[in-house]
Motif scaffolding. Structure first.
Motif, PDB file in Angstrom:
ATOM      1  N   GLN A  41      38.006  47.164  33.792  1.00 33.39           N
ATOM      2  CA  GLN A  41      36.391  46.167  34.370  1.00 33.39           C
ATOM      3  C   GLN A  41      36.678  44.772  33.742  1.00 33.39           C
ATOM      4  O   GLN A  41      36.535  44.013  33.827  1.00 33.39           O
ATOM      5  N   VAL A  42      37.588  44.845  33.072  1.00 36.69           N
ATOM      6  CA  VAL A  42      38.098  44.073  31.598  1.00 36.69           C
ATOM      7  C   VAL A  42      38.371  43.277  32.893  1.00 36.69           C
ATOM      8  O   VAL A  42      39.104  41.864  32.269  1.00 36.69           O
ATOM      9  N   LEU A  43      39.906  43.989  33.613  1.00 36.09           N
ATOM     10  CA  LEU A  43      41.047  42.894  34.340  1.00 36.09           C
ATOM     11  C   LEU A  43      40.205  42.278  35.123  1.00 36.09           C
ATOM     12  O   LEU A  43      40.942  41.353  35.000  1.00 36.09           O
ATOM     13  N   GLU A  44      39.406  43.231  35.178  1.00 34.62           N
ATOM     14  CA  GLU A  44      38.413  42.375  37.110  1.00 34.62           C
ATOM     15  C   GLU A  44      37.714  41.198  36.429  1.00 34.62           C
ATOM     16  O   GLU A  44      37.935  40.372  37.049  1.00 34.62           O
ATOM     17  N   ASP A  45      37.123  41.293  35.267  1.00 36.31           N
ATOM     18  CA  ASP A  45      36.451  40.549  34.389  1.00 36.31           C
ATOM     19  C   ASP A  45      36.933  39.162  34.369  1.00 36.31           C
ATOM     20  O   ASP A  45      36.969  37.885  35.266  1.00 36.31           O
ATOM     21  N   GLU A  46      38.145  39.275  33.901  1.00 33.83           N
ATOM     22  CA  GLU A  46      39.055  37.958  33.641  1.00 33.83           C
ATOM     23  C   GLU A  46      39.991  37.479  35.191  1.00 33.83           C
ATOM     24  O   GLU A  46      39.810  36.696  34.793  1.00 33.83           O
ATOM     25  N   GLY A  47      39.698  38.582  35.876  1.00 33.83           N
ATOM     26  CA  GLY A  47      40.873  38.083  36.601  1.00 33.83           C
ATOM     27  C   GLY A  47      39.809  37.091  37.710  1.00 33.83           C
ATOM     28  O   GLY A  47      40.326  35.958  38.331  1.00 33.83           O
ATOM     29  N   GLU A  49      36.962  35.588  36.726  1.00 35.99           N
ATOM     30  CA  GLU A  49      37.037  33.926  36.166  1.00 35.99           C
ATOM     31  C   GLU A  49      38.298  33.315  36.511  1.00 35.99           C
ATOM     32  O   GLU A  49      38.381  32.160  36.523  1.00 35.99           O
ATOM     33  N   ILE A  50      40.001  33.535  36.334  1.00 39.38           N
ATOM     34  CA  ILE A  50      40.441  32.991  36.794  1.00 39.38           C
ATOM     35  C   ILE A  50      40.448  32.779  37.647  1.00 39.38           C
ATOM     36  O   ILE A  50      40.967  31.479  37.924  1.00 39.38           O
ATOM     37  N   LYS A  52      38.212  32.373  39.696  1.00 39.99           N
ATOM     38  CA  LYS A  52      37.207  30.899  40.101  1.00 39.99           C
ATOM     39  C   LYS A  52      37.842  29.193  39.557  1.00 39.99           C
ATOM     40  O   LYS A  52      37.726  28.646  40.301  1.00 39.99           O
ATOM     41  N   GLU A  53      38.676  29.508  38.366  1.00 40.38           N
ATOM     42  CA  GLU A  53      39.105  28.457  38.432  1.00 40.38           C
ATOM     43  C   GLU A  53      40.125  27.807  39.084  1.00 40.38           C
ATOM     44  O   GLU A  53      40.615  26.761  39.287  1.00 40.38           O
ATOM     45  N   LEU A  75      45.952  29.177  33.975  1.00 37.81           N
ATOM     46  CA  LEU A  75      46.386  29.825  32.485  1.00 37.81           C
ATOM     47  C   LEU A  75      47.397  29.459  31.924  1.00 37.81           C
ATOM     48  O   LEU A  75      47.663  29.399  30.692  1.00 37.81           O
TER      49      LEU A  75
END
Length: 77
Positions: A41-47, A49-50, A52-53, A75
């Motif tokens: 979940q954490v990796l997916e959420d961070e991924g 966001e990255i 999107k940018e 990054l």
């Protein structure tokens, strides 16, 4: 790509087995399903966001394709 359902009913994009391998690579002898799903979940959420940018950077450059340099630039921020 592998889609599975977490313990909380959410659809996960990352395979639990792959996340398990990451945790074992970090030194764990055993990994609970809950731990693997939480990290997924954490990796997916961070991924997301990255990504999107990176999409914004590609669009700003007039491209529809997100390239490695877009991810790198996000990054480095």
């Amino acid at each position: 790509m592998f889609i599975s359902e977490s313990l909380f009913g959410e659809v996960m994009i990352l395979a639990k087995a792959s996340i398990d391998k990451i945790i074992r690579k970090a030194g764990a002898a055993r990994v609970s399903s809950e731990a693997a799903l939480r990290l997924a979940q954490v990796l997916e959420d961070e991924g997301v966001e990255i990504a999107k940018e990176a999409v914004e950077l590609a669009e700003h450059a007039g491209r529809m394709t997100v390239k490695r340099e877009d991810i790198r630039m996000v990054l480095e921020q």
